[in-house]
Design a protein around this motif. Sequence first.
Motif, short mmCIF file in Angstrom:
data_model
loop_
_atom_site.label_atom_id
_atom_site.label_comp_id
_atom_site.label_asym_id
_atom_site.label_seq_id
_atom_site.Cartn_x
_atom_site.Cartn_y
_atom_site.Cartn_z
N GLN C 92 44.89 -31.71 2.95
CA GLN C 92 43.97 -32.80 2.61
C GLN C 92 44.51 -34.13 3.08
OE1 GLN C 92 41.95 -30.79 -1.33
NE2 GLN C 92 43.13 -32.61 -1.68
N PHE C 93 43.59 -34.94 3.61
CA PHE C 93 43.90 -36.34 3.91
C PHE C 93 43.11 -37.20 2.95
CE2 PHE C 93 46.71 -35.86 7.23
CZ PHE C 93 46.24 -35.06 8.26
N ASN C 94 43.72 -38.23 2.42
CA ASN C 94 43.12 -39.00 1.33
C ASN C 94 42.43 -40.29 1.73
OD1 ASN C 94 44.04 -37.30 -0.89
ND2 ASN C 94 46.07 -37.98 -0.30
N TRP C 95 42.54 -40.69 3.00
CA TRP C 95 42.02 -42.01 3.36
C TRP C 95 41.19 -42.05 4.65
CZ3 TRP C 95 43.19 -45.48 -0.49
CH2 TRP C 95 44.28 -45.17 -1.32
N PRO C 96 40.52 -40.96 5.04
CA PRO C 96 39.75 -41.06 6.27
C PRO C 96 38.45 -41.83 6.04
CG PRO C 96 39.28 -38.97 5.22
CD PRO C 96 40.29 -39.67 4.35
N LYS C 97 37.90 -42.38 7.10
CA LYS C 97 36.59 -43.03 7.01
C LYS C 97 35.54 -42.06 7.54
CE LYS C 97 38.57 -47.65 7.84
NZ LYS C 97 38.78 -47.98 6.44
#
Lengths: 106, 179, 564
Positions: C92-97
């Motif tokens: 998981q990545f927590n800060w993508p746009k």
Amino acid sequence: MSTPKRVPLPAILLANDLLDGDVVFSTGDGWTRDPSEAVIAYDDPTADQLEAHAKAAFAAQQVVDAYLVDVALDAQGRPTPRHFRERFKTLGPSNRPDLGKQAAYR
Amino acid sequence: MPLLDRSGLKVETFARAENLDDAAGDIIVPWANVQAVLDAGAGNHRLGVDIPNNISIDEILPLADKLDLISVPFPSFADGRGFSLAKQLRDRGYRGVLRAQGKLITDQFAYALACGFDEVEPADEVFARQPIEQWLAALTRITNVYQRGYDGAANILDQRRAARAAKAAQGESKEASHV
Amino acid sequence: MYRYDEFDERFVRERVAQFRDQVARRLDGSLSDDEFKPLRLKNGVYLQLHAYMLRIAVPYGTLASRQLRQLALIADRYDRGYGHFTTRQNMQFNWPKLRDVPDILGLLADVEMHCIQTSGNCIRNVTADHFAGVAADELEDPRPTAELIRQWSSLHPEFSYLPRKFKIAVTGAEHDRAAVKVHDIGLRILKHPQTGEIGYEVIVGGGLGRTPLIGKVIREFLPKDELLAYLEAAMRVYNLEGRRDNKYKARVKILVHEIGVEEFRKRVEEEYAKLNGPSINADPAEVERIAAYFAPPTYDKLPGDSKAYVAQRAANTAFAQWADASVFKHRVPGYAALTISLKTIGEAPGDITSAQMRAVADLAEKYSFDELRVTHMQNVVLPHVKQSDLFAIWNALREAGLAEANVGLVTDIIACPGLDYCALATARSIPIAQAIAKRFQDQQRQRDIGPLGIKISGCINACGHHHVGNIGILGLEKNGVENYQITLGGDATENAAIGDRLGPGIDADEVPDAIERLVEVYLSQRLKDEPFIDTVRRVGVAPFKDAFLAKDSSKTQEAEHAAA
């Protein structure tokens, strides 16, 4: 007809920016990422205005998940959400003080 | 409400009615009335039925070969029961028209066709935002599917198998030509 | 590991383009937000507390070094330089746009990765034993089965709008390291007791969350080549009959519970009997084609215990202790499966920085035939390392800050992201994990306590798998404050069990003390080398419950002393 009870006032209105995902706060006619710039509604008409602004912005594909959050004011008069979950939205992850609004705006 | 299939918009030839008395041509009747209509005899009219989407296949199957059209509702795009109903109807021999009706979105069109639907009758409110061009464009997005046994695009597993067979045949003919 | 052919490659590229178009149609109003939400979830895009979150599929937890390097690149370019490994072997990545997600998906497709169906009411990432292919107790590598199911379930026309999510896990060994008994469908590879033929035991209706349940066997032996048709029958029954009136009662476990396993089995077998299996199943040549990708690497012929390794252990206690915790016995002499702990004391469990990703990728490439695994306990495995290389690897890991010697021990804590990140959470989990880890950080003490699995969830959805933790912690809210319930006796293995609640919830700052009291009971009650979970089973929950509740009496004593 019953409407869901509004959160106690004063309140601010927050949402997520649709394209970026950032938490944003209504300034009445615009949006800011800085919680201290959120417009504070002390009365129902102002709260109504904030909700109307959010509704229009949702329809214009700008924001999602907008809602009012009841706040207390800190010593500097900045709004702080009274519930701990909403407070995290104005700060960031508690284990990473270098990330989120707590780093950007404090 | 609009009606469309994989070629585009089509003209609606059925009318919804409670029973034969209420319509002149082809009709779609509610599930509750269909047995009575069948008993009375449909005559020259083509007969369709609006079934509930929580019906059991065992209830509809006995009537299926007497029906020209079965319309399966999608009360919400999130409710995928209609896909299984359609698949069961097709697998168990129903050859009439299968219609998906309701709140489907364009992104479900390919799935509907794969499961055996012939046509879609989208809700007006959805079609107002998702015109026919989007429905047809949706069918071009994914060229091949992995699943065997679903209508539509030739599935990947069978294509791999064919490629293996072709390769093997080439190998054999090469060997044969060397003899 | 599996490599895409032209079909797989085209499939992911088209899915990326399709998602890009879905975003465009959301922006121009063609798709309502309600309609767009399941579409973005089916591409792993969540909206969380502070930002979007992107969940990337790591099929059955297997990765190549170039894939991990690409994740590091994405972390640096589109996120904040770190990622998080989950309890379903995903990243998981927590800060993508959202605006960047199509480009991120393109980068993933470049290395044969995707985010397909990592969320949404569809079949999710198929997980498997993280020691697949290397464990001595393995009958057959579960990953070819998992890969076959992955393909079959991708963009399935009939099963993409299920009542709720659907999770499948596969194990091929005697010991279940994939937690198959708490999945919607668990598959256990086994030999037919009479014929010796390889097939599957099919378990249905396991799951955690609000209503934790252990799965039940609906088919004791399913011949291998009948797999897809049988799954189709089971999924069809669920799709038609799973509840859609209540989100919290919509999993297949509720259906099995409500109609009974006998009735559920009957309906599946009836549906299955009507299917034309040969028109659905994969032909044996296809199964072989997939299996060939998982053939063992060309191991060197080595002696059973590397002399160099033995000497290095004797010369360096820290190394020996790290190896004791981290090394899993490999079925090939002279090799080891190495678990790298992502539970550094004081850090967020399962988090890994981009620099660490690159370090691990380098090690995998150099020492492990370019392969690594993600475990559902949020650690990473190098599955095929030579014992004689362990010392060099250890030193490299120390430089990267990844040499915590706590695998399987009390500070190897599983924790969901919790209220620090997750919009569904009711309480934070990361600080609880950090506090417990700090309290128990003494290495000697950890070794003395031995294997003990603590699992923490920040809400009732139980993504931290707290129900099956030897000690489970569930974060809720009470009177406007975070409040933690403790459970005991859970087990995620073949001896699957749901933990018992010990008493009322406690405050965050009381949790480390509570864990101490439980550990004290264990230490005072255990026989010889009996691990924690075995002691709990033998003596029962009562003594632990007493100790847990005893905090009130010690508090009262303090108050009395203060008043005197």
